[in-house]
Design a protein around this motif. Structure first.
Motif, mmCIF file in Angstrom:
data_model
loop_
_atom_site.group_PDB
_atom_site.id
_atom_site.type_symbol
_atom_site.label_atom_id
_atom_site.label_comp_id
_atom_site.label_asym_id
_atom_site.label_seq_id
_atom_site.Cartn_x
_atom_site.Cartn_y
_atom_site.Cartn_z
ATOM 1 N N THR A 46 43.588 56.071 75.228
ATOM 2 C CA THR A 46 43.481 56.211 76.678
ATOM 3 C C THR A 46 43.880 57.628 77.050
ATOM 4 O OG1 THR A 46 44.133 55.287 78.840
ATOM 5 C CG2 THR A 46 45.818 55.290 77.101
ATOM 6 N N ALA A 47 43.139 58.231 77.989
ATOM 7 C CA ALA A 47 43.360 59.637 78.325
ATOM 8 C C ALA A 47 42.875 59.911 79.738
ATOM 9 C CB ALA A 47 42.625 60.532 77.324
ATOM 10 N N VAL A 48 43.203 61.101 80.234
ATOM 11 C CA VAL A 48 42.669 61.544 81.523
ATOM 12 C C VAL A 48 41.337 62.257 81.269
ATOM 13 C CG1 VAL A 48 44.928 61.731 82.600
ATOM 14 C CG2 VAL A 48 43.973 63.711 81.443
ATOM 15 N N MET B 79 48.827 60.446 75.729
ATOM 16 C CA MET B 79 49.343 60.778 77.062
ATOM 17 C C MET B 79 50.833 61.112 77.023
ATOM 18 S SD MET B 79 46.999 60.745 79.380
ATOM 19 C CE MET B 79 48.063 60.748 80.823
ATOM 20 N N ASN C 143 57.370 64.327 73.492
ATOM 21 C CA ASN C 143 56.460 63.226 73.182
ATOM 22 C C ASN C 143 56.591 62.829 71.718
ATOM 23 O OD1 ASN C 143 54.958 62.433 75.469
ATOM 24 N ND2 ASN C 143 53.108 62.397 74.226
ATOM 25 N N LYS D 90 46.130 66.299 84.775
ATOM 26 C CA LYS D 90 45.198 65.990 85.863
ATOM 27 C C LYS D 90 44.814 67.258 86.614
ATOM 28 C CE LYS D 90 46.231 62.510 88.564
ATOM 29 N NZ LYS D 90 47.017 61.552 89.371
ATOM 30 N N HIS E 44 50.947 56.404 82.996
ATOM 31 C CA HIS E 44 49.755 56.120 82.192
ATOM 32 C C HIS E 44 50.142 55.906 80.722
ATOM 33 C CE1 HIS E 44 45.320 57.548 81.320
ATOM 34 N NE2 HIS E 44 45.714 56.644 80.452
ATOM 35 N N GLY E 45 50.894 56.856 80.163
ATOM 36 C CA GLY E 45 51.291 56.733 78.764
ATOM 37 C C GLY E 45 52.305 55.636 78.531
ATOM 38 N N SER F 233 43.700 57.742 85.674
ATOM 39 C CA SER F 233 44.559 58.705 86.369
ATOM 40 C C SER F 233 43.804 59.709 87.227
ATOM 41 C CB SER F 233 45.519 59.434 85.416
ATOM 42 O OG SER F 233 46.407 58.513 84.817
ATOM 43 N N SER G 73 39.666 55.608 80.189
ATOM 44 C CA SER G 73 39.956 56.779 81.011
ATOM 45 C C SER G 73 40.622 56.322 82.290
ATOM 46 C CB SER G 73 38.663 57.538 81.339
ATOM 47 O OG SER G 73 38.949 58.740 82.019
ATOM 48 N N HIS H 263 55.058 59.849 81.945
ATOM 49 C CA HIS H 263 54.049 59.506 82.944
ATOM 50 C C HIS H 263 53.686 58.031 82.823
ATOM 51 C CE1 HIS H 263 49.923 59.550 84.759
ATOM 52 N NE2 HIS H 263 50.509 60.389 85.589
ATOM 53 N N THR I 295 50.580 66.415 83.860
ATOM 54 C CA THR I 295 50.012 65.322 83.073
ATOM 55 C C THR I 295 48.572 65.579 82.662
ATOM 56 O OG1 THR I 295 49.326 64.165 85.069
ATOM 57 C CG2 THR I 295 51.514 63.648 84.207
#
Length: 509
Positions: free
Chosen positions: A250-252, A204, A60, A495, A210-211, A282, A280, A208, A493
């Motif tokens: 933004t995050a889970v 993130m 990352n 989750k 989302h990121g 995922s 938020s 993935h 990720t």
């Protein structure tokens, strides 16, 4: 409207900051466009054409973000989790039919071993430590390679390939077109009202959806900036918040909960922060966590609903203060969203399977006609994709998810939504995290169970939590087993995963 990734970043001012990292100089949009040309030239010299597939295995950070954005303007990207074992890399590289792989210079890990097995061209990324974040050179030691033609991908070419999580079967290949990515980034930008003045703190993983889409691509579509961290770290979050000065992140939900656990000792940093909103996605955000985030940061908490096949976002709570509904994933935010019969191919009112239609939706799984036949259908003149989620709209057209159809607990014919039980147990004053899951049962088939993490300094036993649930739930929905843990097992990720949790925790029939 932009229909390719190149068109997304084309209009922004040369000197405006685009991609950075904590403690690093910003890469401007002009430099990002130059980097794109440099990457394209390196790929073509390495024999990679516009329709070839390039696996990216990088940690990352800004190099990964820039590699994705630049390679996706020249070829098809396939980001992979750097934590995979050699057998996993071998599966994905073969399944993807990758032509080349990008790794850090000097990397000799399992991804390289797997790539060598298939004779892939290995392209090494050498960062420029003295340059702006995300500045690097690409090179290959391979010889005798014929240069590829310098064509550019169009709207109907595949920009990004990802696999579904494959929790219950072989992972499916999800191709996402240039037009899918461009449409989704535009949808998210609109729903979050992003402008060039916004700055995202990137937490993130960048293998993935989302990121890649919500954080990186959407920021660039808006002409805004994103600071890419090495990955989520609760101990460093508040230092990054102070140094980067973002307007959003933004995050889970599990990340948000970990941040909340450390918020009390970082009140001064929070007081200075200029966060415009928190996002938020995922997985489901418990209403109690949404409220605590709002109270802590004084900014709207926007829950969104996304999945890989939709190039991430499908629904989003409105950004305006007070318009968010805890427990709901929001209003349709880009694609059309409807409810379909769970077995028959038509739309219905009431509770059923959530379906979507729109330009951000994948054209279909690759090489999997059976999955496509089950997942897509025609109705009302549109092509709909079955999400596998069960849900219902309220009178304001906010969507509430009642569970994954394959996660619904079937207790002797009585159907229980794990999300409903999660919501009740989350209200217990001692509970920090909860995941309700199916426990195998000899006679009933499945029984209700819950894994719980308690708040720091709080105490509660299984009986107290079950009694709390019994006052608020019908008897058949009350967990028969409550496991109190220090940490609930998570996926790659971050989750929380229901399927297979009983097995992971050693809870058999």
């Amino acid at each position: 409207m932009a229909r390719t990734i190149a068109e997304l970043i084309k209009p922004h001012p040369e000197t405006a900051p685009a991609i950075g990292a904590p403690g690093r100089e910003w890469l401007s949009y002009g430099a990002l466009r130059e980097q794109t040309e440099t990457v394209r030239a390196a790929l073509r010299r390495s024999g990679v054409g516009a329709s070839d597939r390039v696996a990216i295995v990088l940690p990352n950070g800004p190099d990964m973000a820039v590699a994705f954005i630049t390679v996706a303007q020249s070829a098809t990207t396939a980001p992979l989790n750097p934590a995979y074992k050699e057998e996993e890399f071998a599966f994905y590289l073969e399944d993807l039919k990758a032509k080349a792989i990008i790794v850090e210079a000097g990397y000799a890990g399992p991804a390289r071993s797997a790539a060598d097995k298939f004779g892939l061209t290995v392209i090494e990324l050498s960062p420029d430590a003295d340059g702006p974040a995300g500045t690097f050179a690409l090179s290959t030691a391979a010889t005798g390679i014929e240069a590829a033609p310098d064509a550019l991908p169009g709207p109907d070419d595949v920009a990004l390939i990802l696999h579904t999580s494959g929790t219950t079967s072989r992972p499916k290949i999800v191709p996402l077109l240039q037009s899918n990515v461009a449409a989704s980034a535009a949808n998210i930008q609109k729903s979050l009202q992003l402008t060039p003045d916004d700055r995202c703190l990137g937490l993130m993983p960048l293998f993935h959806i989302h990121g890649l889409i919500a954080a990186v691509t959407t920021s660039l579509a808006a002409g805004a900036s994103i600071s890419c961290t090495p990955g989520f770290d609760a101990l460093k979050f508040f230092g990054w918040l102070e140094a980067v000065d973002p307007t959003w992140y933004t995050a889970v939900p599990t990340m948000h909960q970990t941040i909340l656990a450390r918020a009390g000792r970082n009140a001064e940093v929070i007081g200075k922060a200029r966060l415009r909103f928190l996002r938020s996605s995922s997985s489901s955000l418990p209403g109690a966590v949404m409220k605590k985030l709002l109270d802590t940061f004084g900014a709207p908490v926007v829950e969104a609903y996304g999945m890989t096949e939709a190039t991430h976002q499908m629904c989003c709570n409105p950004i305006e203060p007070g318009k968010q509904k805890p427990g709901a994933v929001g209003l349709a935010a880009g694609p059309e969203v409807a409810i379909a019969h769970e077995a028959e191919d038509h739309l219905i009112d009431g509770t059923g399977e959530v379906v979507i239609s729109g330009p951000n939706v994948t054209p279909g799984y690759e090489g999997n006609p059976d999955a496509n036949a089950k997942s897509f259908f025609e109705a009302d003149g549109k092509r709909w994709f079955r999400t596998g989620d069960q849900g219902v709209f309220d009178e304001d057209r906010y969507l509430t998810l009642t569970g994954r159809l394959k996660e619904i607990i079937n207790r002797g014919g009585e159907k229980i939504s794990p999300l409903e039980v999660d919501g009740i147990l989350s209200d217990h004053p001692a509970v920090a995290q909860v995941v309700t899951f199916a426990l195998p049962h000899e006679k009933l088939g499945e029984e209700v169970a819950a894994a719980v993490v308690l708040k720091e300094g709080e105490t509660a036993d299984e009986r107290a939590i079950r009694d709390f649930a019994a006052e608020r739930l019908a008897p058949f929905k009350v967990p028969r087993k409550v496991v109190i843990l220090d940490e609930i097992p998570k996926g790659a990720t971050g989750k929380l995963q229901r399927i297979g949790l009983a097995e992971k925790l050693g809870l058999g029939a």
